[in-house]
Enzyme design. Structure first.
Site, PDB file in Angstrom:
ATOM      1  N   ALA A 126       0.807  -1.214   0.000  1.00 40.88           N
ATOM      2  CA  ALA A 126       0.000   0.000   0.000  1.00 40.88           C
ATOM      3  C   ALA A 126       0.842   1.267   0.000  1.00 40.88           C
ATOM      4  O   ALA A 126       0.305   2.362   0.159  1.00 40.88           O
ATOM      5  CB  ALA A 126      -0.926   0.004   1.205  1.00 40.88           C
ATOM      6  N   ASN A 191       2.392  -4.130   7.643  1.00 37.03           N
ATOM      7  CA  ASN A 191       3.353  -4.727   6.718  1.00 37.03           C
ATOM      8  C   ASN A 191       4.135  -3.639   5.988  1.00 37.03           C
ATOM      9  O   ASN A 191       5.311  -3.814   5.675  1.00 37.03           O
ATOM     10  CB  ASN A 191       2.621  -5.612   5.704  1.00 37.03           C
ATOM     11  CG  ASN A 191       2.210  -6.953   6.284  1.00 37.03           C
ATOM     12  OD1 ASN A 191       3.045  -7.786   6.585  1.00 37.03           O
ATOM     13  ND2 ASN A 191       0.921  -7.152   6.458  1.00 37.03           N
ATOM     14  N   HIS A 221      -0.396   6.668   4.953  1.00 30.01           N
ATOM     15  CA  HIS A 221       0.974   6.274   5.311  1.00 30.01           C
ATOM     16  C   HIS A 221       1.909   7.391   4.867  1.00 30.01           C
ATOM     17  O   HIS A 221       1.926   7.756   3.689  1.00 30.01           O
ATOM     18  CB  HIS A 221       1.369   4.968   4.613  1.00 30.01           C
ATOM     19  CG  HIS A 221       0.393   3.847   4.827  1.00 30.01           C
ATOM     20  ND1 HIS A 221       0.280   3.165   6.009  1.00 30.01           N
ATOM     21  CD2 HIS A 221      -0.523   3.304   3.986  1.00 30.01           C
ATOM     22  CE1 HIS A 221      -0.669   2.245   5.906  1.00 30.01           C
ATOM     23  NE2 HIS A 221      -1.160   2.313   4.682  1.00 30.01           N
TER      24      HIS A 221
END
Length: 269
Positions: A126, A191, A221
């Site tokens: 992602a 992850n 993120h």
């Protein structure tokens, strides 16, 4: 050139997106040889209805000798199948990158790949920008941090939050620590932190901040890696998968992008 064959391990929401994307996007380069899940008896009919071949056993997958096996299941799947696949001459694509935070497993897999002429491919999931993260880290004296902002429901069930309740009326920082500590406490959520750390400063040097934000519709993120001469900031906001709020649809598409890169005469690093 003949098509490369790809076996898929895992057939949840993201596995389903992946195989459909491969069939639509890279039909001239790859063929899905089959799909294996730990619950194959439960999933077999659904896999067949979707037009793919279910492997009746993991041994059937090994006997098929695909060029690549894509793990899109869980950290446990990397533990269970990774070394065996590499020893069998099958290169491994990892999406549950949190498994590689474990030094012993990572070293075992690396040694198996080297001994058997296979490769381990770490997907960007992602996030992304692993090329610049690695470059900044190689220059020396690098520091790194990744900030994660997610809706409370996407964090629920994490071991770190057991017995804790998240506020539903305000944003709150729920974790600060290293990437190694983060993946232990949030094995299905970060992850990306482990992947970014392995590409740059390492899992014990990469700092992780996790915020719970009620009403947030995407997962944010923000990765920062810097040294004395360069500061790189990579920010990605992606919608979680509707069927699995802990995962991003972008994770499945990152596998497609990786395989496309491998098949292309021009590689993007």
């Amino acid at each position: 050139m003949p098509k490369k064959t790809v076996a898929i391990i895992g057939y949840g929401a993201l596995g389903n997106i992946l195989v459909s994307a491969l069939r639509q996007t890279l039909p001239e380069d790859y063929q899905v040889s089959g799909i294996w899940t730990r619950h194959i008896q439960r999933d077999m009919e659904r896999i067949r209805q979707d037009g793919f071949r279910p492997y009746g056993s993991f041994e059937a997958l090994l006997a098929d000798k695909p060029d690549y096996a894509v793990e899109i299941a869980s950290v446990e799947a990397v533990h269970m199948y990774g070394e065996t696949l590499l020893r069998a001459g099958i290169s491994l694509v990892v999406t549950s990158v949190g498994a590689l935070a474990e030094d012993e497993l990572r070293e075992t897999l690396a040694q198996s790949a080297q001994a058997n002429g296979t490769r381990i491919y770490v997907t960007s999931g992602a996030v992304g920008g692993f090329d610049v993260l690695q470059t900044v880290a190689l220059m020396g004296n690098a520091r790194g941090c990744i900030e994660n902002v997610k809706a409370p429901e996407s964090l629920q069930g994490a071991p770190y939050l057991e017995g804790k309740s998240l506020p539903l009326d305000r944003q709150q920082t729920v974790f600060r620590g290293t990437a190694r500590e983060a993946i232990a406490g949030f094995p299905k959520n970060v992850n990306v932190a482990v992947a970014s750390a392995l590409a740059s400063v390492g899992v014990d040097a990469m700092q992780v901040v996790i915020d719970s934000c009620p009403g947030k519709r995407d997962n944010l993120h923000r990765i920062t890696v810097e040294n004395d001469g360069v500061r790189a900031v990579i920010e990605v906001a992606s919608r979680p998968d509707p069927g699995n709020p802990r995962s991003s649809v972008m994770t499945a598409w990152s596998v497609v992008a990786l395989l496309r890169n491998l098949a292309s005469p021009i590689e993007f690093f």
